[in-house]
Design a protein around this motif. Structure first.
Motif, mmCIF file in Angstrom:
data_model
loop_
_atom_site.group_PDB
_atom_site.id
_atom_site.type_symbol
_atom_site.label_atom_id
_atom_site.label_comp_id
_atom_site.label_asym_id
_atom_site.label_seq_id
_atom_site.Cartn_x
_atom_site.Cartn_y
_atom_site.Cartn_z
ATOM 1 N N TRP A 1 -20.183 -3.696 -5.885
ATOM 2 C CA TRP A 1 -19.642 -2.430 -5.705
ATOM 3 C C TRP A 1 -18.475 -2.379 -4.502
ATOM 4 C CZ3 TRP A 1 -20.615 -0.574 -10.285
ATOM 5 C CH2 TRP A 1 -21.586 -0.648 -10.968
ATOM 6 N N ILE A 2 -18.280 -3.319 -3.842
ATOM 7 C CA ILE A 2 -17.524 -3.173 -2.777
ATOM 8 C C ILE A 2 -15.994 -2.981 -3.308
ATOM 9 C CG2 ILE A 2 -16.569 -4.285 -0.565
ATOM 10 C CD1 ILE A 2 -19.265 -5.597 0.138
ATOM 11 N N SER A 3 -15.421 -2.063 -2.760
ATOM 12 C CA SER A 3 -13.994 -1.900 -2.980
ATOM 13 C C SER A 3 -13.235 -2.289 -1.917
ATOM 14 C CB SER A 3 -13.873 -0.380 -3.257
ATOM 15 O OG SER A 3 -12.501 -0.027 -3.725
ATOM 16 N N GLU B 1 -8.994 10.655 -7.902
ATOM 17 C CA GLU B 1 -9.997 10.524 -8.823
ATOM 18 C C GLU B 1 -11.332 9.624 -8.396
ATOM 19 O OE1 GLU B 1 -8.891 10.486 -12.808
ATOM 20 O OE2 GLU B 1 -7.698 12.231 -12.687
ATOM 21 N N GLU B 2 -10.786 8.527 -7.824
ATOM 22 C CA GLU B 2 -11.861 7.344 -7.612
ATOM 23 C C GLU B 2 -12.270 7.622 -6.111
ATOM 24 O OE1 GLU B 2 -12.501 5.466 -9.955
ATOM 25 O OE2 GLU B 2 -11.054 5.652 -11.324
ATOM 26 N N ALA C 1 -7.458 5.341 -0.037
ATOM 27 C CA ALA C 1 -8.101 6.302 -0.863
ATOM 28 C C ALA C 1 -7.281 6.787 -1.941
ATOM 29 C CB ALA C 1 -8.788 7.363 0.018
ATOM 30 N N SER C 2 -6.066 6.878 -1.751
ATOM 31 C CA SER C 2 -4.976 7.587 -2.916
ATOM 32 C C SER C 2 -4.816 6.749 -3.939
ATOM 33 C CB SER C 2 -3.718 8.187 -1.891
ATOM 34 O OG SER C 2 -4.019 8.928 -0.914
ATOM 35 N N MET C 3 -5.167 5.505 -3.865
ATOM 36 C CA MET C 3 -4.646 4.411 -5.089
ATOM 37 C C MET C 3 -5.724 4.797 -6.065
ATOM 38 S SD MET C 3 -4.132 0.806 -2.920
ATOM 39 C CE MET C 3 -2.563 0.255 -2.054
ATOM 40 N N MET D 1 0.829 -1.235 0.016
ATOM 41 C CA MET D 1 0.117 -0.004 0.018
ATOM 42 C C MET D 1 1.016 1.244 0.083
ATOM 43 S SD MET D 1 -3.224 -1.033 2.578
ATOM 44 C CE MET D 1 -4.142 0.375 1.991
ATOM 45 N N PRO D 2 1.870 1.528 -1.059
ATOM 46 C CA PRO D 2 2.565 2.506 -0.845
ATOM 47 C C PRO D 2 1.858 3.607 -1.395
ATOM 48 C CG PRO D 2 2.919 1.437 -2.912
ATOM 49 C CD PRO D 2 1.985 0.457 -2.316
ATOM 50 N N GLY D 3 2.383 4.959 -0.989
ATOM 51 C CA GLY D 3 1.473 6.155 -1.411
ATOM 52 C C GLY D 3 1.942 7.276 -0.739
ATOM 53 N N PRO D 4 1.163 8.298 -0.593
ATOM 54 C CA PRO D 4 1.695 9.619 -0.068
ATOM 55 C C PRO D 4 1.288 9.493 1.304
ATOM 56 C CG PRO D 4 -0.561 9.881 -1.119
ATOM 57 C CD PRO D 4 0.019 8.400 -1.714
#
Length: 828
Positions: free
Chosen positions: A126-128, A64-65, A279-281, A18-21
């Protein structure tokens, strides 16, 4: 599932998966504090509290997602019917915010007060990301600190299994009476220190023992399986929460990686970071397949207008479209995945199909790939691990026709040839009655990166074989033919004709290409109905699911053979000998078991109206399993009743009318199997001379000798003085196809009026007595847990999902269980 689950340090997990900001300063997002009291209350209170905090983070993410967090624990998915494990409810679901999804999961009838509690329906489509919440430690699948203990002491797996209680009893011993444990003894001090160091070096179990924990793990596995069945996902993330603590889990078809626990009650930023990173992915990072997008209304309409080769196909097409909870998607395959049809020989030697390709001009054909429209799956396996086979009635956009698309994960090993290449090879070499491949290939993204699993790299080697788990790669196959299940035959003669075609395909594949199928089952023989070039309605049999087949050279050289097949139809020798090499005889015996199985279900026989006895017979004959005493590997074995029946030479099912071609075939097959087993097991079946007593036998007294004299005189009077019962000589009747092939042909040559005397009955396995039994699951379309098409009794780990027993074995493929251990061994 436990064997496919591994723990990883939280920081390492986040960095790798889960890399990210980093999370912005709290002053930017204004994240409210958790109400710590509610984190220790009921599951509903925890759901609301998590949604309240998560939504602030989700709203502040610039991605965006966009996502929303919903409390879905009280509302199951209303579209979840005719599927396994129906009506499950997820505690918290992260959903997309676009209109189609919102309209599906929203609860418009809820009051504004209720709506403020983030309430919504569970919607698998629809579950993310989903969150499972537990408030009782014994119901946790994984280890956590139990903050509700009165003494505040952390529970451990050691305490759960009673070792801690044993320790406490040991501390009460008198030192004088137990010198060996005297702490003042230097030798004992050294030994104790060594033992503690060894214990510390051992990895602590992170999954909890006990029924509650096992049930919780099974529940999580079912959730993951549901998402894999209902969505086009390569991997997915879930959270497991207990008393202000959480573990993050990443699932793919190789297993699950579980992070070490975080205490977000003490350090809220840890959970904030997880939610922010997710959320950032983008959608690819979250595990969604980039080669699949939503179909347009025009594309769905084109599929709906397309006529199939038979009426039942049109019905199946309609069932795949417009179903609540099943969005329609467009799947992209590469241009290089197209299979050149030049050289592909006819499907049947008797009938030629009409040309229904309706292909576009080459100038109109898309140049960036091949596209297929799919809706609700036609079948799918239910295990979160393994091949994950799904089958779809699909619309070929370029050729404007209905085809069949198979989507699964195959082991990337040297001895396994991709199924599309296998079909192309067979059909190019004249093998009939196997599907016509249209397109096939490993799924890659636009950059050419292969979609493959990652969990296997973290799993330890198999304890028994010491082999690592193989990488599984995403694979798609499209074939021209759309077949019906074997249990949809219209008459006993049609059943035998279709099986004869499948046997012919097996025979030709072995003789022309040296390929052995290795998974003959009722689910892998299909009925194909089509109209030929002369307008005649034709019916032929197809032998499908060649993804476990092997060339003869690999059968002979594999260093560690293991079983492959669907448990109910595997040979008795394979069931009783897990290390036995798969041979032609094993597949041919499986044809016999398939025919017996279908006759038990659809023909009048002696047990047709004795349903309780029939169920007992079927379970004993086809579901028998156990572990041999002393087997450290706990390998499942079975087939003892099946073996005894084969030795007897009597058919497994005795039809009510014994003077029919079908009865004759059943007798012939039973006789062949007996002769073969007499030949291959030979001396082991030869009865000892009656009356012979081993030297030194203590039972050889006066009374015993009297019995021996009387018995000898009796045998002499009734058998001409012979001291030994006659022994039937055996012959390897199943070493090749000739005997069985001829037996089928002989009965099919019988006059039609003789076949007309045999009537098809309703399915006996659908009677009330069979409900809730594995047999019912195998025979109903409602569950693809046991039968989805290619079930391998060793494919996934369905057994760990709920209970030990038959569920573990099937899955043969699209229903069954092929062992990945076998694939690992092939790499040696």
């Amino acid at each position: 599932m436990r064997s496919k689950t591994v723990e990883m340090n939280f920081d390492q997990f986040m960095s790798r998966y889960m890399p990210g900001p980093d999370l912005p300063p709290e002053s930017v997002l204004n994240i409210p504090d958790f109400d710590e009291d509610k984190l220790m209350m009921s599951e509903n209170h925890v759901c609301v509290e998590l949604c309240r905090i998560a939504q602030v983070i989700l709203d502040g993410c610039p991605g965006e997602e966009k996502l929303v967090a919903k409390n879905t624990r009280d509302h199951p998915d209303s579209s979840d019917y005719h599927d396994y494990a129906e009506q499950l409810r997820v505690d918290v679901s992260f959903y997309p915010t676009h209109g189609d999804a919102t309209a599906d999961y929203a609860l418009p009838h809820e009051s504004s007060k209720q709506a403020s509690q983030f309430r919504a329906s569970t919607r698998w489509a629809w579950i993310s990301l989903l969150v499972e919440i537990k408030t009782v430690h014994d119901q946790c699948a994984f280890e956590f600190e139990n903050k509700s203990n009165a003494d505040g002491v952390k529970e451990s797996a050691t305490e759960d299994n009673g070792n801690a209680r044993s320790e406490s009893r040991g501390k009460g011993k008198d030192k004088a009476t137990d010198v060996s444990t005297n702490p003042e003894d230097p030798t004992n001090q050294a030994d104790n220190t060594k033992q503690r160091n060894e214990d510390d070096a051992k990895p602590k179990p992170f999954t909890r023992p006990g029924k509650g924990a096992t049930k919780a793990l099974a529940q999580m596995a079912q959730y993951a399986a549901k998402l894999f069945r209902r969505q086009h996902r390569l991997h997915l993330f879930t959270l497991f929460v207990f008393q202000g603590q959480a573990r993050v889990i990443r699932w793919d078809r190789a297993g699950a990686i579980v992070s070490t626990p975080i205490d977000f009650k003490k350090e809220p930023s840890l959970l904030h970071q997880v939610i922010w990173r997710y959320a950032s992915m983008d959608q690819v990072g979250r595990g969604f397949d980039p080669t699949v997008v939503r179909a347009t209304d025009d594309e769905v309409a084109a599929m709906r207008r397309c006529e199939g080769p038979a009426a039942w196909v049109n019905q199946a097409r309609d069932n795949a479209l417009g179903q609540p909870g099943w969005p329609v998607y467009k799947i992209k395959m590469r241009t290089n995945d197209r299979i050149d049809q030049q050289g592909i020989q006819p499907l049947s030697e008797f009938f030629s199909e009409r040309d229904d390709s309706n292909a576009l001009d080459e100038s109109e054909r898309p140049t960036d790939g091949e596209y297929f429209i799919v809706g609700r799956r036609h079948f799918a396996t239910d295990s979160p691990t393994g091949r994950g086979t799904r089958g779809y009635i699909a619309y070929d956009v370029s050729r404007k026709r209905l085809v069949f698309l198979k989507d699964y994960w195959r082991a990337h090993i040297k001895s396994s040839t991709p199924e599309g290449e296998v079909l192309r090879l067979m059909r190019s070499n004249g093998v009939r009655n196997v599907p016509t491949p249209i397109a096939a290939g490993v799924v890659q993204d636009d950059a050419g990166v292969v979609q493959e699993t990652r969990t296997q790299a973290e799993l330890p080697p198999d304890q028994r074989t010491k082999c690592p788990s193989p990488t599984q790669e995403h694979y798609r196959l499209v074939v021209k033919e759309i077949g019906q299940r074997l249990d949809e035959h219209e008459s006993p003669k049609e059943l035998v004709e279709v099986m004869f075609d499948a046997l012919s395909a097996h025979k030709q594949a072995w003789e022309l290409t040296k390929l052995l199928h290795r998974d003959i089952s009722a689910g892998n023989i299909l009925i194909y109905r089509f109209t030929d070039i002369n307008g005649r309605l034709c019916v032929i049999g197809l032998l499908i699911d060649w993804d476990l087949c092997k060339f003869q050279c690999y059968l002979e050289t594999v260093s560690r053979p293991a079983r492959s097949g669907t448990w109910q139809f595997m040979s008795a020798r394979l069931l009783s000998k897990p290390g036995k090499r798969h041979e032609v005889a094993d597949d041919l015996e499986s044809f016999t078991h398939v025919l017996n199985w279908m006759c038990f279900r659809f023909c009048l026989h002696r047990l047709s109206e004795k349903c309780d006895i029939l169920k007992t017979r079927i379970l004993a004959l086809y579901e028998e399993q156990g572990v041999q005493n002393g087997d450290e590997n706990k390998e499942e074995i079975g087939g003892e009743l099946k073996r005894t029946l084969l030795y007897s030479g009597n058919p497994a099912v005795e039809l009510e009318n014994l003077d029919t071609p079908l009865s004759e075939l059943l007798k012939d097959l039973a006789s062949m199997c007996r002769k073969h087993y007499l030949a291959v097991d030979g001396p082991a079946l030869k009865p000892k001379p009656r009356g012979a007593v081993a030297v030194g036998d203590a039972s050889r007294d006066a009374r015993s000798e009297k019995y021996q004299r009387i018995a000898a005189a009796h045998r002499s009077a009734n058998a001409g003085g012979s001291q030994e019962a006659p022994v039937e000589t055996g012959a390897e009747t199943l070493k090749d196809h000739e005997k069985m092939y001829g037996a089928f042909a002989c009965v099919l040559a019988a006059p039609s009026e003789q076949w007309d005397e045999i009537k098809r009955t309703t399915d006996r396995f659908q009677l009330p007595e069979f409900k809730k039994s594995p047999v019912y699951q195998h025979s109903t379309e409602q569950s693809s847990r046991w039968s989805s098409g290619s079930k391998r009794s060793l494919e996934g780990e369905s057994a760990d999902l709920a209970r030990p027993g038959p569920s573990k074995r099937l899955r043969s493929s699209t229903r069954g269980l092929q062992s990945l251990e076998e694939e690992a061994g092939a790499q040696e």
